[in-house]
Enzyme design. Structure first.
Site, PDB file in Angstrom:
ATOM      1  CG  HIS A 125      41.014  46.342  43.269  1.00 36.84           C
ATOM      2  ND1 HIS A 125      40.004  45.147  43.859  1.00 36.84           N
ATOM      3  CD2 HIS A 125      41.552  46.707  43.929  1.00 36.84           C
ATOM      4  CE1 HIS A 125      41.002  44.668  44.689  1.00 36.84           C
ATOM      5  NE2 HIS A 125      42.510  45.378  44.143  1.00 36.84           N
ATOM      6  CG  ASP A 164      38.295  42.977  40.452  1.00 38.91           C
ATOM      7  OD1 ASP A 164      38.640  44.971  41.207  1.00 38.91           O
ATOM      8  OD2 ASP A 164      39.173  42.268  39.826  1.00 38.91           O
ATOM      9  CG  ASP A 187      44.182  43.505  47.222  1.00 36.43           C
ATOM     10  OD1 ASP A 187      43.527  44.621  46.993  1.00 36.43           O
ATOM     11  OD2 ASP A 187      44.416  42.231  46.626  1.00 36.43           O
ATOM     12  CD  GLU A 237      44.224  45.523  40.724  1.00 35.62           C
ATOM     13  OE1 GLU A 237      45.152  45.902  41.864  1.00 35.62           O
ATOM     14  OE2 GLU A 237      43.728  44.425  41.743  1.00 35.62           O
ATOM     15  CG  ASP A 251      45.616  47.713  45.704  1.00 36.67           C
ATOM     16  OD1 ASP A 251      45.697  47.154  46.240  1.00 36.67           O
ATOM     17  OD2 ASP A 251      45.128  47.626  44.674  1.00 36.67           O
ATOM     18  CG  HIS A 307      46.081  37.709  45.951  1.00 37.56           C
ATOM     19  ND1 HIS A 307      46.718  37.981  44.837  1.00 37.56           N
ATOM     20  CD2 HIS A 307      45.096  38.446  46.203  1.00 37.56           C
ATOM     21  CE1 HIS A 307      46.338  39.397  44.530  1.00 37.56           C
ATOM     22  NE2 HIS A 307      45.645  39.897  44.999  1.00 37.56           N
TER      23      HIS A 307
END
Length: 386
Positions: free
Chosen positions: A86, A88, A116, A149, A173, A354
């Protein structure tokens, strides 16, 4: 002068590192992927790829569709292989300042790193470029680079699959070190509740009130959440309700998610949670209304599958230990599989995603690039004529 990175073989590790750092600095969170696409298009075009975009962004409200890129390779008789990830990031990366300590790449702690999954993007570019520069024979390569995503694999959901030519591929991923091969992923659904009690003023008519918050609390107290068992996870992630401190709340809204390796396990947990809210509401004289929405289906790929065996051999080819596993984490693999593509998720070693503590080792980054080249080589050697 040779550097430590050039020991990786055909992959230029120093170039890969610099490419990752450049991509990580591009601020392109979910829904705003155009800045990263604008960088990728000229790079891919220079590498001989033809580029298409679909119109997934019109369904999402973003500014860029999914990017599908095709390179003919050197032998069109070989079935095409796709690599997907992805574009994003989960949070903005404006002002990202990378810091390297003891062979590990971090941000300076004020943003996420975006490994990520900018690490996969950089590794794909480098791995394919290494194949091209070395003149290594290979079949056609397709890149499926999705948008949106992070909020729930949404770009893959709206991907125009008529534009995709390949059927088999890999998605880097996962937080496992290079060599991780994920054969099974979960089914997942979201649930939204609206708990109806009866609002009343605490000072004027408290006896008439039915607290929706107490209904929700009763249900949650009786409900098993978190790791339900080895196959199933459940979570209530959002609670909203109440108007004033003097008003007994008549409405509370909650939302949560369930994941399970089996469709039956998913449905069993959903039914259980719905029943607990209904029971608590009835005990107080209220009502629990619920809405369930499928998030994505699971996948379960046999170890004997040709492309799984190719992934095992490719890991061994670059000197890393392959290991087969399963995960309750979701990835575009779930949605691509649901739409008929054969694929698995592979680890590339990012950590603490994250968060502002996100990081990835240079070793894992370079090994991901090397693994990309090895996968392309194994795929070619598996399918070339005898």
């Amino acid at each position: 002068m040779k550097t430590q990175f050039q020991a990786a073989g055909a992959v230029n590790g120093e170039r890969l590192l610099n490419s990752f750092l450049d991509l990580a600095k591009i601020n392109a969170p979910s829904g705003d992927e155009k800045p990263i696409a604008d960088v990728l298009v000229p790079r891919l075009t220079e590498m001989g790829f033809t580029i298409q975009f679909d119109e997934a962004h019109k369904e999402i409200g973003g500014n860029c569709g999914n990017l599908i890129a095709w390179w003919d390779g050197t032998d069109s008789n070989i079935p095409p292989l796709f690599l997907s990830t992805h574009m994003d990031t989960v949070l903005p990366t404006a002002g990202l300042t990378p810091v390297i300590r003891d062979g590990v790449i971090y941000s300076d702690g004020t943003t996420i790193l975006g490994a990520d999954d900018r690490a996969a993007l950089a590794a794909y570019l480098e791995g394919i470029q290494a194949i091209q520069e070395s003149g290594t024979p290979c079949g056609p390569i397709e890149l499926i680079l999705t948008v949106y995503e992070q909020p729930g694999l949404v770009g893959a959901k709206y991907l125009d699959y008529s534009k995709v030519k390949s059927n088999t591929g890999y998605i880097f991923d996962s937080s496992g070190d290079v060599g991780q091969i994920i054969l099974q992923g979960p089914f997942s659904s979201r649930i939204w509740w609206e708990i109806q009690g009866k609002a009343s003023h605490i000072g004027l008519n408290p006896e008439e009130g039915i607290s929706a918050i107490l209904i929700a609390a009763q249900a949650l107290r009786n409900m098993k959440l978190g790791k339900v068992d080895e196959e199933t996870l459940a979570n209530i992630g959002v609670i909203q309700g109440g108007e004033m401190t003097s008003i007994i709340p008549g409405t509370v809204k909650l939302s949560g998610e369930v994941r399970s390796f089996t469709a039956d396990g998913l449905q069993k947990q959903i039914d259980y949670m719905l029943a607990e809210f209904t029971k608590a509401a009835e005990a107080f004289g209220g009502v629990a209304n619920a809405r369930v929405e499928k998030k994505y289906f699971g996948f379960d790929i046999p170890e004997q599958a040709e492309f799984v065996q190719a992934a095992i051999r490719a890991a061994e080819r670059i000197g890393v230990k392959p290991y087969l596993t399963k995960t309750l984490g979701g990835a575009d693999t779930n949605v691509l599989s649901e739409n008929g593509l054969s694929c698995i998720t592979l680890g590339l070693g990012f950590r603490n995603i994250h968060s502002f503590q996100e990081h990835i080792s240079i070793e894992n980054l370079v090994n991901t690039g090397r693994y990309v080249t090895a996968l392309i080589c194994e795929w070619y050697e598996t399918h070339k004529p005898n």
